[in-house]
Each structure stands twice: as structure tokens, then as C-alpha cells.
Design a protein around this motif. Structure first.
Motif, PDB file in Angstrom:
ATOM      1  N   ASN A   1       0.974  -1.343  -0.004  1.00 31.78           N
ATOM      2  CA  ASN A   1       0.068   0.073  -0.140  1.00 31.78           C
ATOM      3  C   ASN A   1       0.735   1.293  -0.042  1.00 31.78           C
ATOM      4  OD1 ASN A   1      -2.753  -1.081  -0.119  1.00 31.78           O
ATOM      5  ND2 ASN A   1      -2.548  -1.519   2.049  1.00 31.78           N
ATOM      6  N   ASP A   2       1.853   1.065   0.743  1.00 28.72           N
ATOM      7  CA  ASP A   2       2.930   2.282   0.808  1.00 28.72           C
ATOM      8  C   ASP A   2       3.556   2.500  -0.467  1.00 28.72           C
ATOM      9  OD1 ASP A   2       3.999   4.294   2.372  1.00 28.72           O
ATOM     10  OD2 ASP A   2       5.865   3.053   2.605  1.00 28.72           O
TER      11      ASP A   2
ATOM     12  N   THR B   1      -1.767   3.707  -2.302  1.00 28.34           N
ATOM     13  CA  THR B   1      -3.005   3.365  -2.573  1.00 28.34           C
ATOM     14  C   THR B   1      -4.068   4.129  -2.221  1.00 28.34           C
ATOM     15  OG1 THR B   1      -2.765   1.721  -0.865  1.00 28.34           O
ATOM     16  CG2 THR B   1      -2.426   0.707  -3.293  1.00 28.34           C
TER      17      THR B   1
ATOM     18  N   GLN C   1      -7.562   2.958  -2.753  1.00 28.31           N
ATOM     19  CA  GLN C   1      -7.472   1.661  -3.544  1.00 28.31           C
ATOM     20  C   GLN C   1      -6.592   0.888  -2.515  1.00 28.31           C
ATOM     21  OE1 GLN C   1      -5.078   2.112  -7.209  1.00 28.31           O
ATOM     22  NE2 GLN C   1      -4.844   0.073  -7.203  1.00 28.31           N
ATOM     23  N   GLU C   2      -7.045   1.046  -1.015  1.00 30.73           N
ATOM     24  CA  GLU C   2      -6.026   0.387  -0.117  1.00 30.73           C
ATOM     25  C   GLU C   2      -6.472  -1.082  -0.183  1.00 30.73           C
ATOM     26  OE1 GLU C   2      -4.595   3.247   3.053  1.00 30.73           O
ATOM     27  OE2 GLU C   2      -6.641   3.862   2.307  1.00 30.73           O
ATOM     28  N   TYR C   3      -5.368  -1.957   0.145  1.00 30.14           N
ATOM     29  CA  TYR C   3      -5.809  -3.366   0.201  1.00 30.14           C
ATOM     30  C   TYR C   3      -5.554  -3.974   1.528  1.00 30.14           C
ATOM     31  CZ  TYR C   3      -5.366  -3.143  -4.806  1.00 30.14           C
ATOM     32  OH  TYR C   3      -5.321  -2.702  -6.140  1.00 30.14           O
TER      33      TYR C   3
END
Ligand code: GAL
Length: 664
Positions: free
Chosen positions: A177-178, A182, A187-189
Motif C-alpha cells: 500500500n505504501d 493506494t 485503492q487500499e488493500y
């Protein structure tokens, strides 16, 4: 190594009786090697497990008896119909999510475990049978990896493999993510299993994701090729292994792909590729002018890339010897073009030039493509040129000496640049060719290398478009400059970190402390929209891309300043002494300005240069210079008394080549 000629041939395309007349004719023409077999899977194994070796046994024996050496191709670019029907998930999925069907070639997915297994099986069978045959001197894996847009498949198998690749790379989803940033567009997972492929997104996908997917697809293709290479080495001791790369092809990292090969080869189709690569600014005029030869620098650039991958001689595995069938337009090559291409290849470091193909195909997809022989076996135009060149090769030298000028190129910068071009006419290749052509017009020989390679021997380092720069690369460049190299950095360099995000301290990232400048503004120009820069006591027009520069070091000298809005009075081109060398930053895209800037740097470094007549190129190999005339008019060369001519004279015919040794 002697310099030699070769040919690609297909015994499976004609009758046995007709084919058996070929080997003696090949030898009589002066050819030494014949590449065969690279698409012949269905002939070798017409049904699962049923092998028909007889025809290939006989072909190899006949070539051997004629005194020819054989290069065998593994047939994995063409999985046969029975295999596809048994395992349809071998087929790749295109960018629109559609399965790419059987019926041409390269219809396989590098992510398919079944295809890896089947490939290993056929390569093992082939190498077990022929690996120790005295005629077989080397192997070509597959054929033109990635051709027809096949490096990347968007299948569920690819998605699974990509997730695994990401997990190994980032360990934690937080790390991903970093790296991808994201937080942008939510768009973070939470887990790697949430990641989808980017090919069907509504609008632009995350560029860092695209960059990682390109890296993943490249790694996978290379691992597949290495798998084949290991099998070949196990069963065919003492033979070499190579692969045939393509012109300007960049969907995988060729530096990494070359590591496990003994040497590299590439396929040179100069007229066909001109249609695809002529830069939009000069496109149509250039295509017309060089329609029958291709452009000298497009071809030479690829020779220099492939020599640079392993820093040793290479082969042209497929050399155009007549017209091709696959380009937008397919004119006949000029009289003399086959000779020009052959000698150019040797001048740039080819040890062997292998023509594609022996006899023109009478059936199927390539029946508009020339060979050395026409359909009926009579010699075609290319054959006659090869007959004239073959006896001359013994006069040439194979020694390969390093050049003084190196141009830096890397595939990750290309991927990052082209995923966000920020201007339709800008592209990585166009920007790199802008510099390469300017150097070649000045008669300068150029090596091409990766920015992390050993650059310590070079007096001039040209970095046209290192869009991604790591701190290690910057350190490598700095040490060369400290020791005395003149470094030229082009615009858009050092914009991004290896993650794909920008360097927050602004471009050129870790190169800023070398150049003593930071980019203030960048400006993407549409065709016809230009700016003016006053530099070196002249006024220049710039196009495509402008950058204004903030000076961050007292010793920076401003060489060029904008003379038009919106960047009026701001710095455009700068230079700065550093250690025993210097660092120059060129923030603009201007053909004329570059042609003034490069001579300055070459002179500082003591590298000889002189503007060549239009369409003439010089290349040095060993102690010989190859003067090539890529125009349809004659050219008189002015050479010092005592020049010794090996081929030709100081009067270059249209499309002619003279090879000479200057007096010491
Ligand atoms: C190459 C390919 C050959 C043949 C040739 C025609 O790209 O490797 O198999 O198709 O093009 O020009």
C-alpha cells in the motif's frame, strides 16, 4: 571468431527431394550455419508422445554432410493443436480479457504450469536426441519471446502468480500500500488476495501497479527461458544457447534476460520497423526517405543495445534479405541494401549475420515475404548481394574495442515513462533516439549500457531519459564524474523512485546534487506549440517537453535561458564542474540545441567528432572504419593520404559501404 554468414531454413516446408538440393547450394553461397526447427513441434510430435524424428535426422545429416553447422530452435513458440485442445488454459488472455486462440503462433501464457511442463518435455526430447550431434553447435530457445504482445497475459493464472510475486516482494500488504500509494482513489488493500489485474479498470490504473506487473511478467518470461536453457545445457554439453530478441522490443528486461545466455542474437528487419518507429515530428518525410533501407540509426541503435547486453559480439539471427510481409507498407529494399545491412551489423559487433529465410514460403501467412531464393528456387536479389559479400568477410576484423561514449538505457525507466507520457508525441524511445541520432550524426561510436553497469572507462556519459533513478545509480554516475567523465542528463530524468512514485525533493531526484539543479516546472507541448531558448549565443526552438531549472549550487553555469512565456527568463540548460568531470542538465527537447551541446561535451572529453554529410554514418570495429551511405546519391569521402581501403574507395555509391584503415 571468424566473421560468418548463415541462414534460417524450414526443411518441413518443402518436399524432401526439393529440400535435399539446398545444403550444397547454401555452402556454395558462402553460408556456414543454418538455423532450423524453431516452429516444427507438430511435425516432430504430431500426436501426444508420438515422435517423428526421421525428417529432422535426415536434414541435420544432409547439412552436416555439406559442411554446414546447425543451430536448432526449440519449437515452443508454436504449441500444436492437439496440445491446446487437451489443455486450453495454455492459451493467453489479452488486455481486453479475451482468450487468444490457436491458429497463428505464440498462443501460450507464461503463467501456465501445464505449458512449462509441456515445454520442458519437448525440449528434453529434442535435446536428448540431438544434443550431442556433431553438426549441432548451438541452440536458440523458443522464438522472439514476447512477439505479438505475448509477454503479458491477463488470465486467472497470471493473477494468482502476480499475487504470489507481490507477496514475496513486499512481505506485508502495508508495504505494498505504501509503495503503490493506494491511499489515492481509495485503492487500499487488506490482503494480497484483494488485488486484481489492471487491464480492465475504468480509467488509468495505478502506475506503480502497472510497473510491478511489467516487472512480474518480465521475471516470469525470463524464468521460463532459463528453464529451457538449463535443460539444453544438461543434454547438450559444450554447445551454446542463445535467444533471438527484436528491434526496440521492451516488454521484458533484456539485461536480465541475457544473463543466462552465452551470447545474444536479434532479428533485424530495417524497412519493416521504420513504419513503427519514425518519430511523429519528422515521421512521414523520414519514412519516405528511408523506405527502402530503413533508418541507419534505428538499426544501429539496436545493434548497440544487443552488443551492450553482454558487452560482447552478437549475431543477427534473422536478417531481412528482401521485402517483409508484416509492415504497414512493404517496399522492395534498395539495390545494395542487403550488403549495407550486413556490413553495418558487422561494424557494430555482429560476428554472424543469418538471413531470413533461404527460400520464400509458398504457403500460409508469410507468402509475401522474400527469401534468398524465390518460390521456384531461383536466386532472388538478396542472394546475389550475399554472393558478392561472402568472400569479403575474410578481409574484416573481429576485434571489439570499447568506445569512449556511453548512452544509458534501462527498461524500468521505459515502462515508467511510457505509462504516463504526459504528451502524445513524447515517448521513451523517441527521447533516447533524439540523443543517439545526434551522436551518430557527429560520427561518434556509442556503447549502450545499463546505469548500474561498470561505466568507469567512459569519457562521456549520456543519460537521455532515466525516468527512474535509484540512489545506487546516482552514486555510480557520481563516481564516474568525480574521476573525469562528462555527464549529460536529459529532461524527465530522476523524476521517479523505483516504486514509481516521484522523488519528493523533486527531479532529478538523487541526480540533483550532481547537476546542482532542481526542476521547477515542466511543460508538455502539443505539435506546433514551441518555445524559444537563448543558449550558446544563439536562439533555439524547443518542442515536446520543456523544464525550467532552479539553481541549487553556486558553481552552476547557466547555458540556456527561456526567451518565451510561460518560462521566460528561467534556466533551461545548465552545466557544472564536479570532481575531474562535469554534469550538464538539458531541460529541453531541441534538435538544434542538442547538436550544439554535444560537441561541447565531446570536445571537453577529447572525443573526435565531425558533422557527417546527410545520411552518411561511420562505425569503427577493430582498426577499420565502415563508411555507410544511406542515401540514393553518391558521396565523396575526404580522407587523409595513406588511407588503406579494404572494401570500396573514397567514392561511396548510393547505399554503398567503404571499409578503410586510417593511417596511424
Ligand atoms: C520474425 C520471426 C520469423 C518471421 C519473420 C518475418 O519476427 O521471427 O519467424 O515471421 O519475422 O519477417
Amino acid at each position: 571468431m571468424p566473421l560468418e554468414l548463415a541462414v534460417c531454413d524450414y526443411p518441413e516446408h518443402v518436399s524432401r527431394a526439393e529440400w535435399l538440393t539446398f545444403p550444397a547450394r547454401m555452402k556454395a553461397l558462402g553460408l556456414e550455419y543454418v538455423r532450423i526447427g524453431e516452429f516444427a513441434w507438430s511435425k516432430l510430435e504430431p500426436r501426444a508422445g508420438e515422435f517423428h524424428w526421421d525428417w529432422l535426422d535426415e536434414a541435420i545429416e544432409a547439412l552436416h554432410a555439406a559442411g554446414l553447422k546447425v543451430v536448432l530452435g526449440t519449437p515452443t513458440a508454436t504449441p500444436p493443436a492437439w496440445l491446446i485442445r487437451a489443455h486450453p488454459d495454455i492459451l493467453p488472455v489479452d488486455v481486453h480479457g479475451r482468450v487468444r486462440e490457436f491458429g497463428s503462433r505464440r498462443h501460450y501464457d507464461y503463467s501456465s504450469d501445464v505449458y512449462w511442463r509441456e515445454s520442458a518435455r519437448i525440449v528434453t526430447a529434442l535435446t536428448t536426441r540431438y544434443g550431442q550431434h556433431p553438426a549441432v553447435v548451438g541452440w536458440q530457445t523458443d522464438n522472439e519471446h514476447g512477439c505479438h504482445d505475448t509477454t503479458r497475459s491477463y488470465s486467472t493464472q497470471a493473477l494468482e502468480k502476480f499475487r504470489g510475486w507481490l507477496e514475496r516482494k513486499y512481505s506485508s500488504i502495508a508495504g505494498l500500500n505504501d509503495a503503490w500509494g493506494t491511499a489515492f482513489w481509495s485503492q487500499e488493500y487488506n490482503d494480497f488476495s484483494e488485488i486484481a489485474l489492471h487491464n480492465l479498470t475504468v480509467t488509468e490504473p495505478n502506475p506503480s501497479q502497472v510497473l510491478d506487473f511489467n516487472r512480474f511478467a518480465s521475471d516470469q518470461l525470463i524464468a521460463y527461458d532459463r528453464m529451457q536453457t538449463e535443460i539444453i545445457r544438461a543434454h547438450s554439453p559444450g554447445r551454446w544457447v542463445t535467444h533471438n530478441f527484436m528491434i526496440f522490443f521492451a516488454d521484458f528486461d533484456h539485461y536480465k534476460a541475457a544473463e543466462h545466455l552465452d551470447f545474444v542474437t536479434w532479428d533485424n528487419y530495417p524497412t519493416g520497423m521504420l513504419e513503427f518507429f519514425a518519430p511523429p515530428s519528422t515521421g512521414e518525410a523520414l519514412k519516405l526517405e528511408f523506405a527502402r533501407t530503413g533508418h541507419p540509426d534505428f538499426v544501429a541503435f539496436n545493434h548497440d543495445i544487443y552488443r551492450g547486453l553482454k558487452q560482447k559480439p552478437f549475431w543477427v539471427m534473422e536478417q531481412q534479405c528482401g521485402q517483409v510481409n508484416w509492415s504497414t507498407y512493404n517496399p522492395l529494399p534498395a539495390n545494395g541494401a542487403v550488403k549495407l545491412w550486413t556490413l553495418q551489423a558487422i561494424a557494430h559487433g555482429a560476428d554472424v549475420v543469418s538471413y531470413f529465410r533461404w527460400q520464400a514460403a509458398r504457403e500460409a501467412q508469410e507468402l509475401y515475404h522474400s527469401g534468398l531464393l524465390r518460390f521456384d528456387g531461383t536466386p532472388d536479389r538478396g542472394h546475389n548481394e550475399v554472393a558478392a559479400i561472402a568472400p569479403k568477410l575474410a578481409l574484416l576484423e573481429d576485434a571489439l574495442l570499447p568506445n569512449k561514449v556511453v548512452l544509458l538505457h534501462d527498461y524500468e525507466s521505459l515502462w515508467a515513462y511510457d505509462v504516463q507520457k504526459h504528451g502524445q508525441n513524447a515517448s521513451y524511445w523517441a527521447q533516447v533516439m533524439h540523443y543517439y541520432t545526434a551522436l551518430r550524426e557527429l560520427g561518434v561510436d556509442v556503447d549502450i549500457k545499463h546505469p548500474m553497469s561498470d561505466l568507469s572507462a567512459y569519457s562521456v556519459i549520456v543519460a537521455p531519459a532515466l525516468n527512474i533513478v535509484s540512489t545506487d545509480e546516482a552514486a555510480n554516475l557520481e563516481s564516474c564524474v568525480q574521476r573525469g567523465a562528462q555527464l549529460l542528463i536529459g529532461c524527465r530524468s530522476g523524476f521517479r523512485q523505483p516504486t514509481g512514485a516521484v522523488w519528493a525533493a523533486r527531479a532529478p531526484g538523487p541526480l540533483a546534487v550532481l547537476a546542482g539543479v532542481k526542476v521547477k516546472n515542466f511543460d508538455s507541448l502539443r505539435p506546433g506549440l514551441t518555445s524559444r531558448v537563448e543558449a550558446l549565443d544563439m536562439s533555439f526552438e524547443t518542442h515536446t517537453w520543456n523544464e525550467s531549472l532552479e539553481i541549487i549550487s553556486d558553481d552552476v553555469q547557466i547555458l540556456g535561458t527561456y526567451f518565451s512565456d510561460p518560462l521566460y527568463d528561467e534556466a533551461a540548460v545548465t552545466t557544472r564542474p564536479l570532481g575531474a568531470g562535469s554534469v550538464t542538465y538539458n531541460g529541453v527537447w531541441s534538435d538544434q540545441l542538442l547538436r550544439r551541446l554535444l560537441p561541447l561535451m565531446l570536445s571537453r572529453a577529447g572525443v573526435a567528432h565531425d558533422l557527417l554529410p546527410h545520411g552518411v554514418r561511420l562505425t569503427t570495429r577493430g582498426t577499420l572504419t565502415y563508411a555507410q551511405n544511406w542515401t540514393r546519391g553518391g558521396v565523396a569521402l575526404e580522407l587523409p593520404a595513406g588511407t588503406e581501403f579494404v572494401i570500396g574507395t573514397n567514392l561511396l555509391e548510393p547505399y554503398g559501404v567503404s571499409v578503410y584503415r586510417l593511417p596511424q
